[in-house]
Design a protein around this motif. Structure first.
Motif, PDB file in Angstrom:
ATOM      1  N   MET A  32     -11.830  17.893  32.093  1.00  0.00           N
ATOM      2  CA  MET A  32     -11.584  18.301  30.728  1.00  0.00           C
ATOM      3  C   MET A  32     -10.587  17.355  30.077  1.00  0.00           C
ATOM      4  N   VAL A  33     -10.860  17.004  28.843  1.00  0.00           N
ATOM      5  CA  VAL A  33      -9.931  16.262  28.003  1.00  0.00           C
ATOM      6  C   VAL A  33      -9.913  16.958  26.648  1.00  0.00           C
ATOM      7  N   MET A  34      -9.014  16.560  25.791  1.00  0.00           N
ATOM      8  CA  MET A  34      -8.971  17.123  24.445  1.00  0.00           C
ATOM      9  C   MET A  34      -9.674  16.179  23.489  1.00  0.00           C
ATOM     10  N   GLU A  35     -10.251  16.735  22.446  1.00  0.00           N
ATOM     11  CA  GLU A  35     -11.015  15.972  21.464  1.00  0.00           C
ATOM     12  C   GLU A  35     -10.618  16.414  20.052  1.00  0.00           C
ATOM     13  N   VAL A  36     -10.577  15.471  19.123  1.00  0.00           N
ATOM     14  CA  VAL A  36     -10.347  15.793  17.712  1.00  0.00           C
ATOM     15  C   VAL A  36     -11.676  16.302  17.158  1.00  0.00           C
ATOM     16  N   VAL A  37     -11.699  17.568  16.734  1.00  0.00           N
ATOM     17  CA  VAL A  37     -12.946  18.165  16.248  1.00  0.00           C
ATOM     18  C   VAL A  37     -12.905  18.518  14.759  1.00  0.00           C
ATOM     19  N   ALA A  38     -11.716  18.594  14.189  1.00  0.00           N
ATOM     20  CA  ALA A  38     -11.585  18.961  12.775  1.00  0.00           C
ATOM     21  C   ALA A  38     -10.454  18.158  12.150  1.00  0.00           C
ATOM     22  N   GLU A  39     -10.641  16.836  12.078  1.00  0.00           N
ATOM     23  CA  GLU A  39      -9.562  15.971  11.588  1.00  0.00           C
ATOM     24  C   GLU A  39      -9.162  16.287  10.154  1.00  0.00           C
ATOM     25  N   ASP A  40     -10.057  16.858   9.362  1.00  0.00           N
ATOM     26  CA  ASP A  40      -9.720  17.225   7.985  1.00  0.00           C
ATOM     27  C   ASP A  40      -8.701  18.355   7.915  1.00  0.00           C
ATOM     28  N   ASN A  41      -8.503  19.089   9.010  1.00  0.00           N
ATOM     29  CA  ASN A  41      -7.512  20.164   9.049  1.00  0.00           C
ATOM     30  C   ASN A  41      -6.101  19.657   9.357  1.00  0.00           C
ATOM     31  N   CYS A  42      -5.984  18.406   9.794  1.00  0.00           N
ATOM     32  CA  CYS A  42      -4.694  17.838  10.191  1.00  0.00           C
ATOM     33  C   CYS A  42      -3.761  17.740   8.980  1.00  0.00           C
ATOM     34  N   ILE A  43      -2.510  18.203   9.164  1.00  0.00           N
ATOM     35  CA  ILE A  43      -1.514  18.134   8.092  1.00  0.00           C
ATOM     36  C   ILE A  43      -0.474  17.041   8.342  1.00  0.00           C
ATOM     37  N   GLY A  44      -0.631  16.293   9.434  1.00  0.00           N
ATOM     38  CA  GLY A  44       0.267  15.167   9.699  1.00  0.00           C
ATOM     39  C   GLY A  44       1.590  15.530  10.311  1.00  0.00           C
ATOM     40  N   CYS A  45       1.682  16.673  10.972  1.00  0.00           N
ATOM     41  CA  CYS A  45       2.959  17.098  11.554  1.00  0.00           C
ATOM     42  C   CYS A  45       3.262  16.410  12.881  1.00  0.00           C
ATOM     43  N   ALA A  46       2.227  15.916  13.576  1.00  0.00           N
ATOM     44  CA  ALA A  46       2.336  15.227  14.864  1.00  0.00           C
ATOM     45  C   ALA A  46       2.835  16.118  15.994  1.00  0.00           C
ATOM     46  N   PRO A  60       3.867  11.774   6.372  1.00  0.00           N
ATOM     47  CA  PRO A  60       3.137  12.363   7.501  1.00  0.00           C
ATOM     48  C   PRO A  60       2.227  11.328   8.159  1.00  0.00           C
ATOM     49  N   THR A  61       2.064  11.455   9.464  1.00  0.00           N
ATOM     50  CA  THR A  61       1.130  10.602  10.190  1.00  0.00           C
ATOM     51  C   THR A  61       0.042  11.498  10.773  1.00  0.00           C
ATOM     52  N   PHE A  62      -1.178  11.192  10.429  1.00  0.00           N
ATOM     53  CA  PHE A  62      -2.318  12.021  10.784  1.00  0.00           C
ATOM     54  C   PHE A  62      -2.960  11.525  12.071  1.00  0.00           C
ATOM     55  N   VAL A  63      -3.505  12.453  12.859  1.00  0.00           N
ATOM     56  CA  VAL A  63      -4.115  12.097  14.135  1.00  0.00           C
ATOM     57  C   VAL A  63      -5.335  11.208  13.894  1.00  0.00           C
ATOM     58  N   GLU A  64      -5.371  10.094  14.609  1.00  0.00           N
ATOM     59  CA  GLU A  64      -6.474   9.140  14.517  1.00  0.00           C
ATOM     60  C   GLU A  64      -7.407   9.272  15.716  1.00  0.00           C
ATOM     61  N   GLY A  65      -6.837   9.561  16.887  1.00  0.00           N
ATOM     62  CA  GLY A  65      -7.663   9.672  18.082  1.00  0.00           C
ATOM     63  C   GLY A  65      -6.853  10.018  19.310  1.00  0.00           C
ATOM     64  N   ILE A  66      -7.581  10.230  20.412  1.00  0.00           N
ATOM     65  CA  ILE A  66      -6.985  10.564  21.699  1.00  0.00           C
ATOM     66  C   ILE A  66      -7.548   9.606  22.740  1.00  0.00           C
ATOM     67  N   MET A 117       0.842  -1.178   0.000  1.00  0.00           N
ATOM     68  CA  MET A 117       0.000   0.000   0.000  1.00  0.00           C
ATOM     69  C   MET A 117       0.883   1.236   0.000  1.00  0.00           C
ATOM     70  N   ALA A 118       0.592   2.170  -0.853  1.00  0.00           N
ATOM     71  CA  ALA A 118       1.357   3.414  -0.944  1.00  0.00           C
ATOM     72  C   ALA A 118       0.706   4.483  -0.064  1.00  0.00           C
ATOM     73  N   PHE A 119       1.548   5.251   0.618  1.00  0.00           N
ATOM     74  CA  PHE A 119       1.065   6.316   1.491  1.00  0.00           C
ATOM     75  C   PHE A 119       1.427   7.673   0.906  1.00  0.00           C
ATOM     76  N   ILE A 120       0.685   8.688   1.319  1.00  0.00           N
ATOM     77  CA  ILE A 120       1.004  10.061   0.939  1.00  0.00           C
ATOM     78  C   ILE A 120       2.381  10.388   1.502  1.00  0.00           C
ATOM     79  N   THR A 121       3.237  10.950   0.693  1.00  0.00           N
ATOM     80  CA  THR A 121       4.565  11.344   1.146  1.00  0.00           C
ATOM     81  C   THR A 121       4.844  12.778   0.741  1.00  0.00           C
ATOM     82  N   GLY A 122       5.763  13.378   1.450  1.00  0.00           N
ATOM     83  CA  GLY A 122       6.216  14.724   1.145  1.00  0.00           C
ATOM     84  C   GLY A 122       7.725  14.716   1.041  1.00  0.00           C
ATOM     85  N   ILE A 123       8.260  15.871   0.766  1.00  0.00           N
ATOM     86  CA  ILE A 123       9.708  16.013   0.669  1.00  0.00           C
ATOM     87  C   ILE A 123      10.127  17.142   1.594  1.00  0.00           C
ATOM     88  N   THR A 124      11.148  16.889   2.409  1.00  0.00           N
ATOM     89  CA  THR A 124      11.657  17.918   3.309  1.00  0.00           C
ATOM     90  C   THR A 124      12.464  18.943   2.524  1.00  0.00           C
TER      91      THR A 124
END
Length: 89
Positions: A57-71, A16-22, A1-8
């Protein structure tokens, strides 16, 4: 399986690894991840702690489409609450 890649800037390939959950059981609600995220992916969430009859209070993923995979959120988290995954191309 091929993943999205970038170049430094130096020309290296980077996946990049995108947030899946907390993990709310680990999260202490410190907000460090919230401050580290420049894309507004996270927001605070109040949850009922039935064992102690209180709210915490805890943190929640509310806009996962905004994630750029920076971690940055995961790096800032002192309790290592985040799960990440690469995205298929």
């Amino acid at each position: 399986m091929a993943f999205i890649t970038g170049i430094t800037k130096g020309g290296s390939t980077w996946t990049p690894t995108f947030v899946e959950g907390i993990d709310h059981d680990k999260c202490i609600g410190c907000g460090r991840c919230y401050k580290a995220c420049s894309r507004k992916v996270l927001a605070p969430l109040d949850i009922e702690d039935e064992e102690n009859y209180s709210t915490r209070m805890v943190m929640e993923v509310v806009a996962e489409d905004n994630c750029i995979g920076c971690a940055a959120c995961g790096v800032a988290c002192p309790k290592k609450c985040f799960s990440f995954a690469p995205m298929a191309a």
